[in-house]
Design a protein around this motif. Structure first.
Motif, PDB file in Angstrom:
ATOM      1  N   GLY A 205       1.174  -1.138   0.131  1.00  0.00           N
ATOM      2  CA  GLY A 205      -0.108  -0.036   0.166  1.00  0.00           C
ATOM      3  C   GLY A 205       0.844   0.840  -0.338  1.00  0.00           C
ATOM      4  O   GLY A 205       0.310   2.384  -0.428  1.00  0.00           O
ATOM      5  N   SER A 206       2.047   1.253   1.139  1.00  0.00           N
ATOM      6  CA  SER A 206       2.610   2.256   0.854  1.00  0.00           C
ATOM      7  C   SER A 206       3.166   2.642  -0.595  1.00  0.00           C
ATOM      8  O   SER A 206       4.077   3.838  -0.675  1.00  0.00           O
ATOM      9  CB  SER A 206       4.123   2.310   1.705  1.00  0.00           C
ATOM     10  OG  SER A 206       3.089   2.258   3.278  1.00  0.00           O
ATOM     11  N   SER A 207       4.169   1.493  -0.994  1.00  0.00           N
ATOM     12  CA  SER A 207       5.114   1.612  -2.290  1.00  0.00           C
ATOM     13  C   SER A 207       4.062   1.850  -3.798  1.00  0.00           C
ATOM     14  O   SER A 207       4.831   2.367  -4.564  1.00  0.00           O
ATOM     15  CB  SER A 207       5.706   0.905  -2.285  1.00  0.00           C
ATOM     16  OG  SER A 207       4.945  -0.477  -1.932  1.00  0.00           O
ATOM     17  N   HIS A 208       2.799   1.945  -3.272  1.00  0.00           N
ATOM     18  CA  HIS A 208       1.378   1.761  -4.501  1.00  0.00           C
ATOM     19  C   HIS A 208       0.558   2.447  -4.896  1.00  0.00           C
ATOM     20  O   HIS A 208      -0.069   2.479  -5.673  1.00  0.00           O
ATOM     21  CB  HIS A 208       1.949   0.218  -5.182  1.00  0.00           C
ATOM     22  CG  HIS A 208       2.713  -0.716  -5.650  1.00  0.00           C
ATOM     23  ND1 HIS A 208       3.716  -1.563  -5.094  1.00  0.00           N
ATOM     24  CD2 HIS A 208       3.285  -0.832  -6.788  1.00  0.00           C
ATOM     25  CE1 HIS A 208       4.311  -1.940  -5.665  1.00  0.00           C
ATOM     26  NE2 HIS A 208       4.426  -1.576  -6.615  1.00  0.00           N
ATOM     27  N   GLY A 209       0.964   3.215  -3.238  1.00  0.00           N
ATOM     28  CA  GLY A 209      -0.234   4.158  -2.880  1.00  0.00           C
ATOM     29  C   GLY A 209      -1.931   3.576  -3.175  1.00  0.00           C
ATOM     30  O   GLY A 209      -2.911   3.598  -4.053  1.00  0.00           O
ATOM     31  N   LEU A 210      -2.319   1.943  -2.631  1.00  0.00           N
ATOM     32  CA  LEU A 210      -3.226   1.379  -2.393  1.00  0.00           C
ATOM     33  C   LEU A 210      -3.673   1.999  -0.748  1.00  0.00           C
ATOM     34  O   LEU A 210      -3.560   2.137   0.161  1.00  0.00           O
ATOM     35  CB  LEU A 210      -2.750   0.086  -2.832  1.00  0.00           C
ATOM     36  CG  LEU A 210      -2.032  -0.661  -3.299  1.00  0.00           C
ATOM     37  CD1 LEU A 210      -1.868  -2.123  -3.132  1.00  0.00           C
ATOM     38  CD2 LEU A 210      -2.404  -0.464  -4.778  1.00  0.00           C
ATOM     39  N   LYS A 211      -4.975   1.801  -1.084  1.00  0.00           N
ATOM     40  CA  LYS A 211      -6.093   2.178   0.317  1.00  0.00           C
ATOM     41  C   LYS A 211      -5.940   0.502   0.885  1.00  0.00           C
ATOM     42  O   LYS A 211      -5.901  -0.640   0.258  1.00  0.00           O
ATOM     43  CB  LYS A 211      -7.545   2.547   0.014  1.00  0.00           C
ATOM     44  CG  LYS A 211      -7.032   3.706  -0.556  1.00  0.00           C
ATOM     45  CD  LYS A 211      -8.793   3.659  -0.357  1.00  0.00           C
ATOM     46  CE  LYS A 211      -8.889   5.334  -1.850  1.00  0.00           C
ATOM     47  NZ  LYS A 211     -10.411   5.502  -1.638  1.00  0.00           N
ATOM     48  N   TYR A 246      -7.407  -1.676  -4.360  1.00  0.00           N
ATOM     49  CA  TYR A 246      -6.183  -0.573  -6.069  1.00  0.00           C
ATOM     50  C   TYR A 246      -8.015   0.126  -6.774  1.00  0.00           C
ATOM     51  O   TYR A 246      -8.281  -0.727  -7.067  1.00  0.00           O
ATOM     52  CB  TYR A 246      -5.820  -1.823  -6.769  1.00  0.00           C
ATOM     53  CG  TYR A 246      -5.448  -1.419  -8.480  1.00  0.00           C
ATOM     54  CD1 TYR A 246      -4.460  -0.085  -8.257  1.00  0.00           C
ATOM     55  CD2 TYR A 246      -6.035  -1.393  -9.077  1.00  0.00           C
ATOM     56  CE1 TYR A 246      -3.863   0.100  -9.975  1.00  0.00           C
ATOM     57  CE2 TYR A 246      -6.301  -0.767 -10.598  1.00  0.00           C
ATOM     58  CZ  TYR A 246      -4.871   0.221 -10.782  1.00  0.00           C
ATOM     59  OH  TYR A 246      -4.753   0.468 -12.239  1.00  0.00           O
ATOM     60  N   ALA A 299      -1.040  -2.958  -9.332  1.00  0.00           N
ATOM     61  CA  ALA A 299      -0.657  -2.192  -8.776  1.00  0.00           C
ATOM     62  C   ALA A 299       0.604  -1.649 -10.012  1.00  0.00           C
ATOM     63  O   ALA A 299      -0.050  -0.537 -10.203  1.00  0.00           O
ATOM     64  CB  ALA A 299       0.028  -2.185  -7.523  1.00  0.00           C
ATOM     65  N   GLU A 300       1.431  -2.010 -10.317  1.00  0.00           N
ATOM     66  CA  GLU A 300       2.440  -1.902 -11.251  1.00  0.00           C
ATOM     67  C   GLU A 300       2.108  -1.391 -12.514  1.00  0.00           C
ATOM     68  O   GLU A 300       1.921  -0.841 -13.251  1.00  0.00           O
ATOM     69  CB  GLU A 300       3.488  -3.411 -11.284  1.00  0.00           C
ATOM     70  CG  GLU A 300       4.488  -3.044  -9.901  1.00  0.00           C
ATOM     71  CD  GLU A 300       5.985  -3.782  -9.911  1.00  0.00           C
ATOM     72  OE1 GLU A 300       5.996  -4.673 -11.332  1.00  0.00           O
ATOM     73  OE2 GLU A 300       6.256  -3.527  -8.890  1.00  0.00           O
ATOM     74  N   LYS A 302      -1.289  -0.588 -14.120  1.00  0.00           N
ATOM     75  CA  LYS A 302      -2.620   0.215 -14.069  1.00  0.00           C
ATOM     76  C   LYS A 302      -3.552   0.277 -14.911  1.00  0.00           C
ATOM     77  O   LYS A 302      -3.499   0.792 -15.492  1.00  0.00           O
ATOM     78  CB  LYS A 302      -1.233   1.336 -13.930  1.00  0.00           C
ATOM     79  CG  LYS A 302      -0.346   1.399 -12.466  1.00  0.00           C
ATOM     80  CD  LYS A 302       0.368   3.223 -12.918  1.00  0.00           C
ATOM     81  CE  LYS A 302       1.075   3.835 -11.407  1.00  0.00           C
ATOM     82  NZ  LYS A 302       2.166   2.495 -10.981  1.00  0.00           N
TER      83      LYS A 302
END
Length: 489
Positions: A205-211, A246, A299-300, A302
């Motif tokens: 979540g921190s590295s890819h902007g996830l909730k 995501y 997540a990568e 997108k």
């Protein structure tokens, strides 16, 4: 690993500069237009009986005359299929293991065209061949010096560069997801706890902007997840219910939901498993590992869709507090469940997660679990068992598995199988008879998935390997990623 492409003429392959040159050859005869220097070497090797243009044949040559690379590896693929190409490439990489080659260039010779799928499998095969688990084994040998892989594209082929770029991008994302899934699964149960799984998702979540939201026992009790709680009550290790989102599309778009079984160690509970190979029950969180890996891949990449990942994580242990055969528990849905066997615990954590999934008003829900030994008996370690509520979903999951070389096989959901789950003391029993065990497990889950399109993957035979090759496979991250991407279309 550094993946690159290089455009070259296939009639001048001998001049490619690398520590090793790998040629994957298709067909029973040398492809037309191949470098004459290489062609002469292949013909000579065939004449000497050292090599054949048959699938599975590999030959490694050092300082071959006229070839710039100090190592030349020939690998016969046989038929021009994605599966045979990957197998041949992996066999070639095995020839380089521990040999000190830092850079290998690879050309697939004889294929009609470079495709994004071939480029994807080029990456995934390399990841599989070079993966080494080290977390609790610092003495594990290094995988060698291979640091860079170049995919050589035929200069005369239009569109090869575009296809390769697309495939390499997707392959690296899926490869990262597979590696994460393997790392989670391979860690022992005293390392890969429910808390650890939550930490891995938080890090994503921190590295890819996830909730990301991690629910503890108190929150799970408030939700009324009595079935999930009943499995966790025998262990001192705290449970975790993990929710990750995501958001790649507007909020109005219904999400795809993936649900992972996260039993970080399965002793069987009071219905204790036999001691032999019980150590492999650390892999019982393979479903959770695979959805975490898929979350990373998505997540990568997108894609323009919304994805929700749910993981019910706990241990299944025997103790004075443990669930007992004959107990009746109340699920989050309100349905009561008679526990006839405490070793049928995966479905007990999944059913509450499926009920929780209703709040997202999903477009589709797919749960993934190392659920039944019966599925291993039915399908072995080749295909995952697949169940689906409708034909369109079944076709999409099957197509995704085929595209990823991570295949599944559709199993039946006939109403007659419900008969085995009837009981006098609750709405449903948690197990039926041994006959059709994978099917009755799926039928149990189907009772909690009536408000959305639903698919179920039983990966008990595919999530890990035993014996000398013991370890997590990372499956079905490939299948799941391709399926999620297909939903964006």
């Amino acid at each position: 690993m550094d993946f690159r492409t290089q455009i070259a003429s296939f009639d001048a392959l001998a001049g490619i500069n690398a520590d090793a040159l790998i040629l994957v050859l298709v067909g029973e005869e040398l492809p037309a237009g191949i470098d004459p220097v290489v062609a002469a070497l292949v013909k000579d090797a065939i004449k000497l009986g050292d090599f054949e243009l048959k699938a599975g044949k590999v030959l490694s040559l050092q300082r071959a005359e006229g070839v710039k690379a100090p190592r030349l590896v020939l690998a016969a693929a046989g038929k021009a299929t994605l599966k045979s190409a990957r197998a041949a490439f992996q066999a070639a990489l095995a020839q380089l293991k521990g040999r000190g080659a830092a850079h290998a260039a690879t050309a697939f010779v004889g294929f009609e065209a470079m495709t994004d799928s071939l480029a994807e499998q080029f990456v995934l095969a390399a990841g599989d061949a070079t993966y080494v688990y080290r977390h609790t084994k610092p003495s594990a040998p290094a995988e060698g010096k291979l640091q860079k892989l170049t995919l050589v594209l035929n200069k005369s082929e239009e569109g090869a560069a575009k296809a390769a770029k697309s495939g390499l991008t997707r392959g690296q994302a899926i490869g990262a997801g597979i590696e994460l899934a393997r790392e989670c699964a391979n860690r022992p149960g005293n390392y890969a706890t429910p808390t650890y799984l939550g930490e891995q998702v938080k890090a994503l979540g921190s590295s890819h902007g996830l909730k990301v939201e991690i629910l503890d026992r108190k929150a799970v009790e408030k939700l009324g997840m009595g079935s999930f709680l009943s499995v966790a009550q025998g262990s001192d290790e705290p449970l975790r219910f993990i929710v990750a989102r995501y958001d790649g599309a507007p909020k109005t778009q219904a999400p795809v939901v993936l649900v992972g079984k996260g039993i970080t160690f399965d002793s069987g509970g009071i219905s204790l498993k036999p001691g032999a190979e019980m150590d492999e029950m650390k892999f019982d969180m393979g479903g959770a590992a695979s959805v975490i890996g898929t979350l990373r891949a998505v997540a990568e990449l997108k894609p323009k869709l919304n994805l929700v990942v749910l993981i019910a994580a706990c241990e299944n242990m025997p103790s004075g507090r443990a669930l007992k055969p004959g107990d009746v528990v109340t699920s989050m849905s309100g349905q009561t469940i008679e526990i006839l066997n405490t070793d049928a615990e995966g479905r007990l954590v999944l059913c509450d997660a499926l009920t929780y999934a209703e709040r997202f008003k999903p477009a589709v829900v797919v749960d993934v679990a190392t659920l039944t030994g019966a599925c291993v008996i039915a399908l072995g370690g080749v295909r995952s068992g697949m169940y689906a509520s409708d034909d369109e979903l079944a076709a999409a999951l099957s197509a995704a598995g085929d595209a990823a070389l991570d295949p599944c096989w559709r199993m039946p959901l006939d109403e007659e199988y419900d008969e085995g789950l009837k009981t006098n003391f609750a709405d449903v029993a948690n197990v039926g008879s041994r006959a059709g065990g994978s099917i009755t497990a799926a039928k149990f889950l189907q009772r909690f998935a009536g408000k959305f399109r639903w698919g179920h993957l039983d990966i008990a035979g595919t999530a890990w390997k035993g014996g000398a090759a013991k370890g997590g496979t990372g499956r079905p991250v490939g299948l799941l990623t391709h399926f999620v991407l297909s939903q964006a279309k």
